[in-house]
Scaffold this motif. Sequence first.
Motif, PDB file in Angstrom:
ATOM      1  N   THR A 116       0.810  -1.214   0.000  1.00 43.02           N
ATOM      2  CA  THR A 116       0.000   0.000   0.000  1.00 43.02           C
ATOM      3  C   THR A 116       0.849   1.271   0.000  1.00 43.02           C
ATOM      4  O   THR A 116       0.746   2.103   0.889  1.00 43.02           O
ATOM      5  N   GLU A 117       1.703   1.398  -0.984  1.00 43.93           N
ATOM      6  CA  GLU A 117       2.424   2.655  -1.196  1.00 43.93           C
ATOM      7  C   GLU A 117       1.515   3.603  -1.965  1.00 43.93           C
ATOM      8  O   GLU A 117       0.825   3.200  -2.889  1.00 43.93           O
ATOM      9  N   THR A 118       1.539   4.857  -1.592  1.00 38.48           N
ATOM     10  CA  THR A 118       0.761   5.862  -2.317  1.00 38.48           C
ATOM     11  C   THR A 118       1.690   6.638  -3.231  1.00 38.48           C
ATOM     12  O   THR A 118       2.739   7.127  -2.797  1.00 38.48           O
ATOM     13  N   HIS A 119       1.306   6.725  -4.486  1.00 36.53           N
ATOM     14  CA  HIS A 119       2.068   7.473  -5.481  1.00 36.53           C
ATOM     15  C   HIS A 119       1.200   8.599  -6.009  1.00 36.53           C
ATOM     16  O   HIS A 119      -0.033   8.501  -6.014  1.00 36.53           O
ATOM     17  N   SER A 120       1.849   9.671  -6.470  1.00 39.75           N
ATOM     18  CA  SER A 120       1.078  10.822  -6.950  1.00 39.75           C
ATOM     19  C   SER A 120       1.786  11.494  -8.115  1.00 39.75           C
ATOM     20  O   SER A 120       2.988  11.327  -8.316  1.00 39.75           O
ATOM     21  N   ALA A 121       0.994  12.235  -8.861  1.00 39.94           N
ATOM     22  CA  ALA A 121       1.494  13.081  -9.946  1.00 39.94           C
ATOM     23  C   ALA A 121       0.714  14.384  -9.873  1.00 39.94           C
ATOM     24  O   ALA A 121      -0.488  14.382  -9.576  1.00 39.94           O
ATOM     25  N   SER A 122       1.389  15.507 -10.128  1.00 35.75           N
ATOM     26  CA  SER A 122       0.749  16.818  -9.997  1.00 35.75           C
ATOM     27  C   SER A 122       0.996  17.666 -11.233  1.00 35.75           C
ATOM     28  O   SER A 122       1.988  17.477 -11.942  1.00 35.75           O
ATOM     29  N   THR A 123       0.105  18.615 -11.449  1.00 37.90           N
ATOM     30  CA  THR A 123       0.257  19.586 -12.527  1.00 37.90           C
ATOM     31  C   THR A 123      -0.466  20.868 -12.145  1.00 37.90           C
ATOM     32  O   THR A 123      -1.307  20.879 -11.235  1.00 37.90           O
ATOM     33  N   HIS A 124      -0.139  21.943 -12.837  1.00 34.87           N
ATOM     34  CA  HIS A 124      -0.822  23.228 -12.665  1.00 34.87           C
ATOM     35  C   HIS A 124      -1.503  23.573 -13.980  1.00 34.87           C
ATOM     36  O   HIS A 124      -0.915  23.393 -15.046  1.00 34.87           O
ATOM     37  N   ILE A 125      -2.719  24.071 -13.891  1.00 31.74           N
ATOM     38  CA  ILE A 125      -3.414  24.555 -15.085  1.00 31.74           C
ATOM     39  C   ILE A 125      -4.048  25.904 -14.769  1.00 31.74           C
ATOM     40  O   ILE A 125      -4.371  26.202 -13.617  1.00 31.74           O
ATOM     41  N   ARG A 126      -4.231  26.715 -15.794  1.00 25.90           N
ATOM     42  CA  ARG A 126      -4.921  27.996 -15.653  1.00 25.90           C
ATOM     43  C   ARG A 126      -6.268  27.862 -16.355  1.00 25.90           C
ATOM     44  O   ARG A 126      -6.338  27.466 -17.510  1.00 25.90           O
ATOM     45  N   VAL A 127      -7.319  28.179 -15.616  1.00 26.28           N
ATOM     46  CA  VAL A 127      -8.676  27.975 -16.113  1.00 26.28           C
ATOM     47  C   VAL A 127      -9.467  29.256 -15.954  1.00 26.28           C
ATOM     48  O   VAL A 127      -9.410  29.906 -14.901  1.00 26.28           O
ATOM     49  N   ASN A 128     -10.234  29.584 -16.994  1.00 25.44           N
ATOM     50  CA  ASN A 128     -11.168  30.693 -16.909  1.00 25.44           C
ATOM     51  C   ASN A 128     -12.470  30.122 -16.345  1.00 25.44           C
ATOM     52  O   ASN A 128     -13.145  29.334 -17.007  1.00 25.44           O
ATOM     53  N   ASP A 129     -12.824  30.510 -15.130  1.00 23.19           N
ATOM     54  CA  ASP A 129     -13.998  29.947 -14.460  1.00 23.19           C
ATOM     55  C   ASP A 129     -15.315  30.337 -15.136  1.00 23.19           C
ATOM     56  O   ASP A 129     -16.343  29.729 -14.875  1.00 23.19           O
ATOM     57  N   ASP A 130     -15.289  31.344 -16.018  1.00 17.79           N
ATOM     58  CA  ASP A 130     -16.512  31.753 -16.714  1.00 17.79           C
ATOM     59  C   ASP A 130     -16.783  30.909 -17.956  1.00 17.79           C
ATOM     60  O   ASP A 130     -17.890  30.910 -18.475  1.00 17.79           O
ATOM     61  N   ASP A 131     -15.801  30.195 -18.454  1.00 24.16           N
ATOM     62  CA  ASP A 131     -15.928  29.388 -19.663  1.00 24.16           C
ATOM     63  C   ASP A 131     -16.050  27.916 -19.259  1.00 24.16           C
ATOM     64  O   ASP A 131     -15.065  27.181 -19.212  1.00 24.16           O
ATOM     65  N   LEU A 132     -17.280  27.471 -18.964  1.00 20.61           N
ATOM     66  CA  LEU A 132     -17.490  26.136 -18.406  1.00 20.61           C
ATOM     67  C   LEU A 132     -17.107  25.007 -19.358  1.00 20.61           C
ATOM     68  O   LEU A 132     -16.566  23.990 -18.925  1.00 20.61           O
ATOM     69  N   LEU A 133     -17.390  25.159 -20.666  1.00 23.21           N
ATOM     70  CA  LEU A 133     -17.049  24.091 -21.616  1.00 23.21           C
ATOM     71  C   LEU A 133     -15.539  23.906 -21.713  1.00 23.21           C
ATOM     72  O   LEU A 133     -15.037  22.782 -21.677  1.00 23.21           O
ATOM     73  N   ASN A 134     -14.828  24.992 -21.835  1.00 22.50           N
ATOM     74  CA  ASN A 134     -13.377  24.916 -21.924  1.00 22.50           C
ATOM     75  C   ASN A 134     -12.792  24.424 -20.603  1.00 22.50           C
ATOM     76  O   ASN A 134     -11.809  23.685 -20.587  1.00 22.50           O
ATOM     77  N   ARG A 135     -13.410  24.813 -19.497  1.00 24.11           N
ATOM     78  CA  ARG A 135     -12.950  24.393 -18.175  1.00 24.11           C
ATOM     79  C   ARG A 135     -12.963  22.862 -18.066  1.00 24.11           C
ATOM     80  O   ARG A 135     -11.989  22.257 -17.656  1.00 24.11           O
ATOM     81  N   GLU A 136     -14.065  22.235 -18.448  1.00 22.09           N
ATOM     82  CA  GLU A 136     -14.172  20.778 -18.363  1.00 22.09           C
ATOM     83  C   GLU A 136     -13.181  20.087 -19.288  1.00 22.09           C
ATOM     84  O   GLU A 136     -12.607  19.063 -18.936  1.00 22.09           O
ATOM     85  N   ALA A 137     -12.971  20.651 -20.478  1.00 23.66           N
ATOM     86  CA  ALA A 137     -12.003  20.074 -21.416  1.00 23.66           C
ATOM     87  C   ALA A 137     -10.586  20.155 -20.846  1.00 23.66           C
ATOM     88  O   ALA A 137      -9.811  19.193 -20.953  1.00 23.66           O
ATOM     89  N   LEU A 138     -10.236  21.278 -20.232  1.00 24.09           N
ATOM     90  CA  LEU A 138      -8.903  21.438 -19.644  1.00 24.09           C
ATOM     91  C   LEU A 138      -8.683  20.470 -18.479  1.00 24.09           C
ATOM     92  O   LEU A 138      -7.618  19.872 -18.346  1.00 24.09           O
ATOM     93  N   PHE A 139      -9.708  20.323 -17.630  1.00 23.36           N
ATOM     94  CA  PHE A 139      -9.593  19.398 -16.513  1.00 23.36           C
ATOM     95  C   PHE A 139      -9.480  17.948 -17.000  1.00 23.36           C
ATOM     96  O   PHE A 139      -8.707  17.166 -16.460  1.00 23.36           O
ATOM     97  N   SER A 140     -10.236  17.600 -18.017  1.00 21.33           N
ATOM     98  CA  SER A 140     -10.188  16.246 -18.566  1.00 21.33           C
ATOM     99  C   SER A 140      -8.819  15.952 -19.183  1.00 21.33           C
ATOM    100  O   SER A 140      -8.244  14.876 -18.968  1.00 21.33           O
ATOM    101  N   GLU A 141      -8.296  16.906 -19.937  1.00 19.37           N
ATOM    102  CA  GLU A 141      -6.971  16.744 -20.545  1.00 19.37           C
ATOM    103  C   GLU A 141      -5.886  16.637 -19.470  1.00 19.37           C
ATOM    104  O   GLU A 141      -4.986  15.805 -19.575  1.00 19.37           O
ATOM    105  N   ALA A 142      -6.001  17.447 -18.423  1.00 20.35           N
ATOM    106  CA  ALA A 142      -5.026  17.392 -17.326  1.00 20.35           C
ATOM    107  C   ALA A 142      -5.098  16.041 -16.615  1.00 20.35           C
ATOM    108  O   ALA A 142      -4.074  15.447 -16.273  1.00 20.35           O
ATOM    109  N   ARG A 143      -6.303  15.521 -16.414  1.00 20.49           N
ATOM    110  CA  ARG A 143      -6.444  14.222 -15.753  1.00 20.49           C
ATOM    111  C   ARG A 143      -5.823  13.109 -16.601  1.00 20.49           C
ATOM    112  O   ARG A 143      -5.150  12.226 -16.077  1.00 20.49           O
TER     113      ARG A 143
END
Length: 165
Positions: A116-143
């Motif tokens: 039970t070792e826990t491993h992680s990966a991190s990233t930073h993204i910049r998101v415009n909170d007013d643009d919901l469609l682009n926001r979901e695409a950016l989060f999906s691509e980052a994931r």
Amino acid sequence: MKRRDVLYALAAGAFAPLLLSGCGFHLRGSGASTTLPELSLAGDTESGLAREFTAQLKQAGSGVSAQAPWVVTLGTPRLEERRLGGEGRASRDHELTLRASVSLQARSDNTYHLHTETHSASTHIRVNDDDLLNREALFSEARDQLEKQLAQKIVTRLVHVASWQ
């Protein structure tokens, strides 16, 4: 610089690798890498991380089989989001971290070689909170990118453990 000095420098450069290899010195990543044996996958086998992990195992020359001598148990990946910066801005930075636990167990005697070792990966993204469609695409691509990075980290860890067996 005299010609003799140049010849001494060239000779020293030519003999240095021979001297270093004679004492057991090797650069990281050089030489034959340890390959993984066939593995059995347990735990959360339906996640994007599990699919990416399986694909990277195949790329590394290993396979996944239900009767393999080693069992890798993947925990359910957790995506953690942390908002960076102040309130009231249209664009905001987000730090995304994907974490998953990993265990490696020998099927023959049920001993854990990773427990039970826990491993992680991190990233930073910049998101415009007013643009919901682009926001979901950016989060999906980052994931997707985090799943690839985390799967690679897990495969690298397993190769390291296998090299000591």
